[in-house]
Design a protein around this motif. Structure first.
Motif, PDB file in Angstrom:
ATOM      1  N   GLY A   1       0.852  -1.404   0.165  1.00  0.00           N
ATOM      2  CA  GLY A   1       0.022   0.357  -0.380  1.00  0.00           C
ATOM      3  C   GLY A   1       0.307   1.440  -0.054  1.00  0.00           C
ATOM      4  N   TRP A   2       0.154   2.300   0.633  1.00  0.00           N
ATOM      5  CA  TRP A   2       1.119   3.388   0.767  1.00  0.00           C
ATOM      6  C   TRP A   2       2.083   2.933   1.708  1.00  0.00           C
ATOM      7  CZ3 TRP A   2       0.035   6.521  -3.045  1.00  0.00           C
ATOM      8  CH2 TRP A   2      -1.159   6.949  -3.009  1.00  0.00           C
ATOM      9  N   HIS A   3       2.845   2.189   2.428  1.00  0.00           N
ATOM     10  CA  HIS A   3       4.668   2.003   2.947  1.00  0.00           C
ATOM     11  C   HIS A   3       5.481   1.778   0.921  1.00  0.00           C
ATOM     12  CE1 HIS A   3       3.226   1.848   6.831  1.00  0.00           C
ATOM     13  NE2 HIS A   3       1.894   1.410   6.632  1.00  0.00           N
ATOM     14  N   ASP A   4       4.296   1.986   0.315  1.00  0.00           N
ATOM     15  CA  ASP A   4       5.332   1.544  -0.667  1.00  0.00           C
ATOM     16  C   ASP A   4       6.281   2.695  -0.955  1.00  0.00           C
ATOM     17  OD1 ASP A   4       6.485   0.351  -3.717  1.00  0.00           O
ATOM     18  OD2 ASP A   4       5.423   1.925  -4.101  1.00  0.00           O
ATOM     19  N   PRO A   5       7.128   3.058  -1.118  1.00  0.00           N
ATOM     20  CA  PRO A   5       8.633   3.899  -1.026  1.00  0.00           C
ATOM     21  C   PRO A   5       8.032   4.682  -2.742  1.00  0.00           C
ATOM     22  CG  PRO A   5       9.734   2.118  -0.801  1.00  0.00           C
ATOM     23  CD  PRO A   5       8.237   1.170  -1.227  1.00  0.00           C
ATOM     24  N   THR A   6       7.958   4.511  -3.580  1.00  0.00           N
ATOM     25  CA  THR A   6       7.375   5.239  -5.348  1.00  0.00           C
ATOM     26  C   THR A   6       6.387   5.871  -4.358  1.00  0.00           C
ATOM     27  OG1 THR A   6       8.530   3.856  -6.800  1.00  0.00           O
ATOM     28  CG2 THR A   6       7.015   5.374  -6.784  1.00  0.00           C
ATOM     29  N   ARG A   7       5.188   5.271  -4.318  1.00  0.00           N
ATOM     30  CA  ARG A   7       4.260   5.492  -3.946  1.00  0.00           C
ATOM     31  C   ARG A   7       4.235   6.424  -2.107  1.00  0.00           C
ATOM     32  NH1 ARG A   7      -1.051   1.843  -2.896  1.00  0.00           N
ATOM     33  NH2 ARG A   7      -0.757  -0.090  -4.190  1.00  0.00           N
ATOM     34  N   ARG A   8       4.537   6.427  -1.472  1.00  0.00           N
ATOM     35  CA  ARG A   8       5.338   7.617  -0.032  1.00  0.00           C
ATOM     36  C   ARG A   8       5.363   8.890  -1.195  1.00  0.00           C
ATOM     37  NH1 ARG A   8       9.513   4.629   3.964  1.00  0.00           N
ATOM     38  NH2 ARG A   8       8.753   7.063   4.877  1.00  0.00           N
ATOM     39  N   GLN A   9       6.634   8.669  -2.069  1.00  0.00           N
ATOM     40  CA  GLN A   9       7.350   9.822  -2.278  1.00  0.00           C
ATOM     41  C   GLN A   9       5.785  10.770  -2.966  1.00  0.00           C
ATOM     42  OE1 GLN A   9      11.428   9.853  -4.563  1.00  0.00           O
ATOM     43  NE2 GLN A   9      10.462   7.886  -4.499  1.00  0.00           N
ATOM     44  N   LEU A  10       5.463  10.566  -3.888  1.00  0.00           N
ATOM     45  CA  LEU A  10       4.099  11.053  -4.897  1.00  0.00           C
ATOM     46  C   LEU A  10       2.915  11.158  -3.670  1.00  0.00           C
ATOM     47  CD1 LEU A  10       3.590   8.716  -7.433  1.00  0.00           C
ATOM     48  CD2 LEU A  10       4.297  10.869  -7.743  1.00  0.00           C
ATOM     49  N   LEU A  11       2.666  10.323  -2.638  1.00  0.00           N
ATOM     50  CA  LEU A  11       2.230  10.953  -1.404  1.00  0.00           C
ATOM     51  C   LEU A  11       1.653  11.745  -0.599  1.00  0.00           C
ATOM     52  CD1 LEU A  11      -1.032  10.049  -0.530  1.00  0.00           C
ATOM     53  CD2 LEU A  11       0.629   8.802   1.469  1.00  0.00           C
ATOM     54  N   GLU A  12       3.304  11.904  -0.086  1.00  0.00           N
ATOM     55  CA  GLU A  12       4.127  13.429  -0.001  1.00  0.00           C
ATOM     56  C   GLU A  12       3.757  14.888  -0.662  1.00  0.00           C
ATOM     57  OE1 GLU A  12       5.770  15.472   3.157  1.00  0.00           O
ATOM     58  OE2 GLU A  12       4.729  13.830   3.309  1.00  0.00           O
ATOM     59  N   ARG A  13       4.099  14.105  -2.391  1.00  0.00           N
ATOM     60  CA  ARG A  13       3.813  15.002  -3.517  1.00  0.00           C
ATOM     61  C   ARG A  13       2.426  15.832  -2.781  1.00  0.00           C
ATOM     62  NH1 ARG A  13       7.702  14.440  -8.300  1.00  0.00           N
ATOM     63  NH2 ARG A  13       9.659  13.981  -6.838  1.00  0.00           N
ATOM     64  N   ALA A  14       1.377  15.303  -2.988  1.00  0.00           N
ATOM     65  CA  ALA A  14       0.440  15.399  -2.975  1.00  0.00           C
ATOM     66  C   ALA A  14      -0.217  15.960  -1.516  1.00  0.00           C
ATOM     67  CB  ALA A  14      -0.588  14.094  -3.082  1.00  0.00           C
ATOM     68  N   ARG A  15       0.371  15.914  -0.469  1.00  0.00           N
ATOM     69  CA  ARG A  15       0.089  16.758   0.721  1.00  0.00           C
ATOM     70  C   ARG A  15       0.451  18.173   0.863  1.00  0.00           C
ATOM     71  NH1 ARG A  15       1.376  10.804   4.395  1.00  0.00           N
ATOM     72  NH2 ARG A  15      -0.869  10.206   4.426  1.00  0.00           N
ATOM     73  N   LEU A  16       1.840  18.147   0.317  1.00  0.00           N
ATOM     74  CA  LEU A  16       2.366  19.330   0.661  1.00  0.00           C
ATOM     75  C   LEU A  16       1.719  19.990  -0.377  1.00  0.00           C
ATOM     76  CD1 LEU A  16       6.036  19.009  -0.244  1.00  0.00           C
ATOM     77  CD2 LEU A  16       4.998  19.989   2.508  1.00  0.00           C
ATOM     78  N   LYS A  17       0.538  19.514  -1.442  1.00  0.00           N
ATOM     79  CA  LYS A  17      -0.127  20.944  -2.014  1.00  0.00           C
ATOM     80  C   LYS A  17      -2.125  20.924  -1.915  1.00  0.00           C
ATOM     81  CE  LYS A  17       2.640  21.595  -5.328  1.00  0.00           C
ATOM     82  NZ  LYS A  17       2.084  22.899  -6.523  1.00  0.00           N
ATOM     83  N   GLY A  18      -2.078  20.006  -0.787  1.00  0.00           N
ATOM     84  CA  GLY A  18      -3.531  19.649  -0.298  1.00  0.00           C
ATOM     85  C   GLY A  18      -4.340  18.680  -1.065  1.00  0.00           C
ATOM     86  N   LEU A  19      -4.077  17.823  -1.149  1.00  0.00           N
ATOM     87  CA  LEU A  19      -4.122  17.145  -2.464  1.00  0.00           C
ATOM     88  C   LEU A  19      -4.277  15.750  -2.357  1.00  0.00           C
ATOM     89  CD1 LEU A  19      -3.231  18.143  -5.933  1.00  0.00           C
ATOM     90  CD2 LEU A  19      -5.032  18.601  -4.586  1.00  0.00           C
ATOM     91  N   LYS A  20      -4.748  14.507  -2.450  1.00  0.00           N
ATOM     92  CA  LYS A  20      -5.554  13.234  -2.752  1.00  0.00           C
ATOM     93  C   LYS A  20      -5.268  12.369  -3.637  1.00  0.00           C
ATOM     94  CE  LYS A  20      -9.137   9.722   0.253  1.00  0.00           C
ATOM     95  NZ  LYS A  20     -10.081  10.250   0.816  1.00  0.00           N
ATOM     96  N   ILE A  21      -4.475  11.099  -3.490  1.00  0.00           N
ATOM     97  CA  ILE A  21      -4.331  10.457  -4.565  1.00  0.00           C
ATOM     98  C   ILE A  21      -4.945   8.950  -3.910  1.00  0.00           C
ATOM     99  CG2 ILE A  21      -2.993   8.986  -5.480  1.00  0.00           C
ATOM    100  CD1 ILE A  21      -0.458  10.762  -5.323  1.00  0.00           C
ATOM    101  N   ASP A  22      -6.778   8.711  -5.003  1.00  0.00           N
ATOM    102  CA  ASP A  22      -7.194   7.678  -4.465  1.00  0.00           C
ATOM    103  C   ASP A  22      -7.430   6.708  -5.888  1.00  0.00           C
ATOM    104  OD1 ASP A  22      -9.356   6.301  -2.879  1.00  0.00           O
ATOM    105  OD2 ASP A  22     -10.745   7.737  -4.380  1.00  0.00           O
ATOM    106  N   PRO A  23      -6.078   5.681  -5.786  1.00  0.00           N
ATOM    107  CA  PRO A  23      -6.436   4.844  -7.212  1.00  0.00           C
ATOM    108  C   PRO A  23      -7.920   4.036  -7.443  1.00  0.00           C
ATOM    109  CG  PRO A  23      -5.270   3.916  -5.097  1.00  0.00           C
ATOM    110  CD  PRO A  23      -5.921   5.148  -4.808  1.00  0.00           C
ATOM    111  N   ALA A  24      -8.244   4.443  -8.474  1.00  0.00           N
ATOM    112  CA  ALA A  24      -9.263   3.302  -8.666  1.00  0.00           C
ATOM    113  C   ALA A  24      -9.290   1.656  -8.619  1.00  0.00           C
ATOM    114  CB  ALA A  24      -9.764   3.450 -10.005  1.00  0.00           C
ATOM    115  N   ILE A  25      -8.404   1.448  -9.938  1.00  0.00           N
ATOM    116  CA  ILE A  25      -8.054  -0.724  -8.375  1.00  0.00           C
ATOM    117  C   ILE A  25      -6.349  -0.328  -8.075  1.00  0.00           C
ATOM    118  CG2 ILE A  25      -7.613  -2.028 -10.041  1.00  0.00           C
ATOM    119  CD1 ILE A  25      -8.631  -0.531 -12.761  1.00  0.00           C
ATOM    120  N   GLU A  26      -6.147  -1.687  -7.422  1.00  0.00           N
ATOM    121  CA  GLU A  26      -5.065  -1.912  -6.690  1.00  0.00           C
ATOM    122  C   GLU A  26      -4.315  -2.964  -7.208  1.00  0.00           C
ATOM    123  OE1 GLU A  26      -3.135   0.016  -2.823  1.00  0.00           O
ATOM    124  OE2 GLU A  26      -5.634   0.372  -2.825  1.00  0.00           O
TER     125      GLU A  26
END
Length: 310
Positions: A197-222
């Protein structure tokens, strides 16, 4: 009580004379006699009846012989096991690899290692970087390859190279330019490594970028595997992101386009082991082979390891 005393006792017990025991142990008869006398003094018991043509073991000697043989044999077996490990004629190698290691030419790593060192047992774990880091930190495996960052403390980390991550899609035109974090959060996504999940290193980097912009990443499929995700991308069902090694691989779908991120995103591949831990010769050799394989695939600009093999 020393091993030398026990060896002298066992040789005399087996052969019946100090002279024969001395020949077997390549020492003098006087030395054998002295070693056994010291052992008898420590035990406060006589081990042999002297005076005849052969030594006669006492009841104490018969009782001691079994335990002395076990002790000497156990020590000799331990020494041989260590020699086998050091010469790569035995021992065990435990190593963790990237889940999509095949895209980095690691698919035949075990076969190549086994051909070279057929007597070494191998345990290779291929999981998400999070699980590999946890396994190394806990001592379950000795070392491994991961994508940074990971949160595990107590790890010695040696970055090898970095691989750019691309946004991939069958429906988005590359002519639109690089992908922003805003566009990513609005896209329909299929993400792999569902267990981590969001412990994955690549996902973590993108999640942090989104948080800094006040945004959320919500995948349709995992899904769990990157190849499954790419199959869905190829149908136009959703988009995802993958490192350059996968984009350049022979199995990358021909109708899928790779676009860089507006703020470049990188996977940093690193070798890890526990801080202060000793790597067995077999695992050290596996780590060297894995690192050489990876570094042979990348350009000098991508390389982070500048001081030779670990």
């Amino acid at each position: 009580m020393t091993l030398a005393q026990l060896r002298a006792f066992l040789a005399a017990y087996e052969l019946g004379t100090f002279t024969a025991a001395a020949r077997k142990l390549e020492t003098s008869q006087a030395s054998i006699s002295e070693l056994i006398s010291r052992l008898e003094h420590e035990l406060k018991l006589s081990l042999f009846i002297r005076g005849g043509r052969r030594l006669l073991p006492t009841t104490a000697a018969v009782e001691l012989q079994v335990h002395a043989l076990q002790s000497v044999t156990s020590f000799d077996n331990g020494v041989e096991a260590l020699k086998s490990m050091s010469s790569l004629q035995g021992g065990v190698c435990t190593f963790g690899v990237l889940r999509y290691g095949a895209h980095y030419d690691l698919a035949d790593l075990v076969q190549r290692f086994h051909r070279r060192y057929p007597k070494v047992k191998v345990r290779l774990v291929g999981l998400n970087s999070l699980a590999v880091a946890e396994s190394v930190a806990s001592g379950e495996i000795e070392a491994g390859l991961i994508v940074l960052p990971v949160a595990e403390a107590g790890l010695q980390v040696r970055p090898l190279f970095r691989d750019e991550v691309f946004y991939v899609s069958a429906t988005r035109s590359p002519s639109r330019g690089p992908v922003t974090i805003e566009e990513l959060t609005e896209s329909k996504l299929v993400l792999y490594d569902a267990f981590a999940g969001w412990h994955d290193p690549t996902r973590r980097q993108l999640l942090e970028r989104a948080r800094l912009k006040g945004l959320k990443i919500d995948p349709a499929i995992e899904v769990e595997h990157v190849d499954t995700a790419l199959g869905l991308v190829a149908t136009g069902a959703a988009d995802t992101f993958v490192p350059q090694a996968i984009v350049n691989g022979p199995g990358f779908p021909k109708n899928v386009h790779a676009v860089p991120f507006a703020e470049p995103l990188y996977d940093t591949i690193a070798l890890i082991q526990r801080e202060g831990a000793y790597l067995s010769p077999a695992t050290r050799k596996m780590a060297q082979m894995a690192a050489r394989t990876l570094l042979a695939k990348v350009t000098p600009e991508q390389t982070l390891w500048r001081t030779g093999m670990p």
